[in-house]
Motif scaffolding. Structure first.
Motif, PDB file in Angstrom:
ATOM      1  N   ALA A   1       0.826  -1.215   0.000  1.00 42.33           N
ATOM      2  CA  ALA A   1       0.000   0.000   0.000  1.00 42.33           C
ATOM      3  C   ALA A   1       0.857   1.261   0.000  1.00 42.33           C
ATOM      4  CB  ALA A   1      -0.942  -0.008   1.205  1.00 42.33           C
ATOM      5  N   VAL A   2       1.933   1.286   0.789  1.00 44.14           N
ATOM      6  CA  VAL A   2       2.792   2.475   0.841  1.00 44.14           C
ATOM      7  C   VAL A   2       3.527   2.657  -0.483  1.00 44.14           C
ATOM      8  CG1 VAL A   2       4.774   3.535   2.011  1.00 44.14           C
ATOM      9  CG2 VAL A   2       3.012   2.402   3.349  1.00 44.14           C
ATOM     10  N   GLU A   3       4.002   1.573  -1.088  1.00 46.79           N
ATOM     11  CA  GLU A   3       4.667   1.690  -2.392  1.00 46.79           C
ATOM     12  C   GLU A   3       3.701   2.171  -3.471  1.00 46.79           C
ATOM     13  OE1 GLU A   3       6.424  -2.173  -2.899  1.00 46.79           O
ATOM     14  OE2 GLU A   3       8.165  -1.675  -1.665  1.00 46.79           O
ATOM     15  N   GLU A   4       2.464   1.688  -3.420  1.00 46.83           N
ATOM     16  CA  GLU A   4       1.468   2.164  -4.382  1.00 46.83           C
ATOM     17  C   GLU A   4       1.148   3.639  -4.147  1.00 46.83           C
ATOM     18  OE1 GLU A   4      -3.135   1.352  -5.682  1.00 46.83           O
ATOM     19  OE2 GLU A   4      -1.977  -0.342  -4.896  1.00 46.83           O
TER      20      GLU A   4
ATOM     21  N   LEU B   1      -4.947   6.851   1.231  1.00 47.44           N
ATOM     22  CA  LEU B   1      -6.338   6.433   1.286  1.00 47.44           C
ATOM     23  C   LEU B   1      -6.719   5.647   0.031  1.00 47.44           C
ATOM     24  CD1 LEU B   1      -8.973   6.602   2.915  1.00 47.44           C
ATOM     25  CD2 LEU B   1      -9.511   8.671   1.633  1.00 47.44           C
ATOM     26  N   ARG B   2      -6.282   6.125  -1.130  1.00 43.82           N
ATOM     27  CA  ARG B   2      -6.602   5.436  -2.383  1.00 43.82           C
ATOM     28  C   ARG B   2      -5.841   4.125  -2.524  1.00 43.82           C
ATOM     29  NH1 ARG B   2      -5.836  10.202  -6.557  1.00 43.82           N
ATOM     30  NH2 ARG B   2      -3.816   9.244  -6.331  1.00 43.82           N
ATOM     31  N   ALA B   3      -4.654   4.023  -1.952  1.00 42.36           N
ATOM     32  CA  ALA B   3      -3.822   2.832  -2.112  1.00 42.36           C
ATOM     33  C   ALA B   3      -4.111   1.747  -1.087  1.00 42.36           C
ATOM     34  CB  ALA B   3      -2.346   3.216  -2.039  1.00 42.36           C
ATOM     35  N   SER B   4      -4.729   2.103   0.028  1.00 43.55           N
ATOM     36  CA  SER B   4      -4.955   1.129   1.104  1.00 43.55           C
ATOM     37  C   SER B   4      -6.098   0.186   0.764  1.00 43.55           C
ATOM     38  CB  SER B   4      -5.300   1.845   2.412  1.00 43.55           C
ATOM     39  OG  SER B   4      -4.230   2.640   2.816  1.00 43.55           O
ATOM     40  N   PRO B   5      -5.912  -1.115   1.032  1.00 43.14           N
ATOM     41  CA  PRO B   5      -7.036  -2.043   0.864  1.00 43.14           C
ATOM     42  C   PRO B   5      -8.118  -1.739   1.895  1.00 43.14           C
ATOM     43  CG  PRO B   5      -5.106  -3.187   1.735  1.00 43.14           C
ATOM     44  CD  PRO B   5      -4.694  -1.777   1.465  1.00 43.14           C
TER      45      PRO B   5
END
Length: 190
Positions: free
Chosen positions: A87-90, A122-126
């Motif tokens: 998520a952080v890399e995305e 927020l957008r990258a987190s599942p």
């Protein structure tokens, strides 16, 4: 929600396996024979019983496959640290798409690009993982889970981008805006 759905699929798998183990003949005599005046004359054939038993096994196997698929899709088999890293890399990749206007934060505690960082996270987190970004200094943010586990350092950098627009009397107007990029390393920002 996803854990409940996996639980439901496992329950159905056990139920269908139990029905197959008990057997359709016993089920007929326990629950269906009473509805007929002559239960022996209306009893299903051996082939019908075999098809029902196969159907119970097939539904049990399908429920197990659905439970595994849902759990895999929701990341229930993936360790939390891996889900945080992904998520952080995305989010770091999404920072390149962030729109930067003259409205970035001027609060030294929050960081200049705090809203862009939070939006990208927020957008990258599942859906089943809540991440928190804490401004450290400059444009460094420590990202952790809500419980404060699995820290990653997100470093935001800017480079000026120039835009040349047609201006008055065949001239051009050059304007610049900051272009964001971000890098990630494991561990809290120091």
């Amino acid at each position: 929600m996803s854990v409940a759905l996996v639980g439901l699929m496992v329950f159905l798998a056990v139920l269908f396996a139990l029905l197959a183990w008990i057997g359709p003949r016993r089920i007929y005599w326990a629950f269906g024979a009473w509805a007929h005046r002559d239960p022996r004359a209306n009893e299903p054939s051996d082939a019908a019983y075999a098809i029902r038993r196969f159907g119970y096994f097939a539904m049990s196997a399908a429920s197990v496959a659905a439970a595994i698929g849902i759990a895999q899709w929701q990341g229930l088999f993936t360790p939390e640290v891996v889900r945080v890293r992904v998520a952080v890399e995305e989010a770091a990749e999404r920072m390149a798409d962030a729109v930067v206007t003259g409205a970035e934060s001027t609060d030294a505690k929050a960081g200049r690009f705090d809203s862009q960082v939070r939006s990208a996270l927020l957008r990258a987190s599942p859906p089943n993982l809540e991440l928190v970004a804490t401004h450290v200094s400059g444009e460094r943010y420590t990202v952790t889970t809500k419980a404060g586990k699995h820290p990653f350092c997100l470093l935001v950098r800017t480079t000026p981008q120039y835009l040349h627009l047609p201006g008055p009397e065949s001239g051009t107007i050059t304007t610049s805006y900051p272009k964001l990029s971000a890098s990630v390393r494991e561990g809290a920002c120091g």
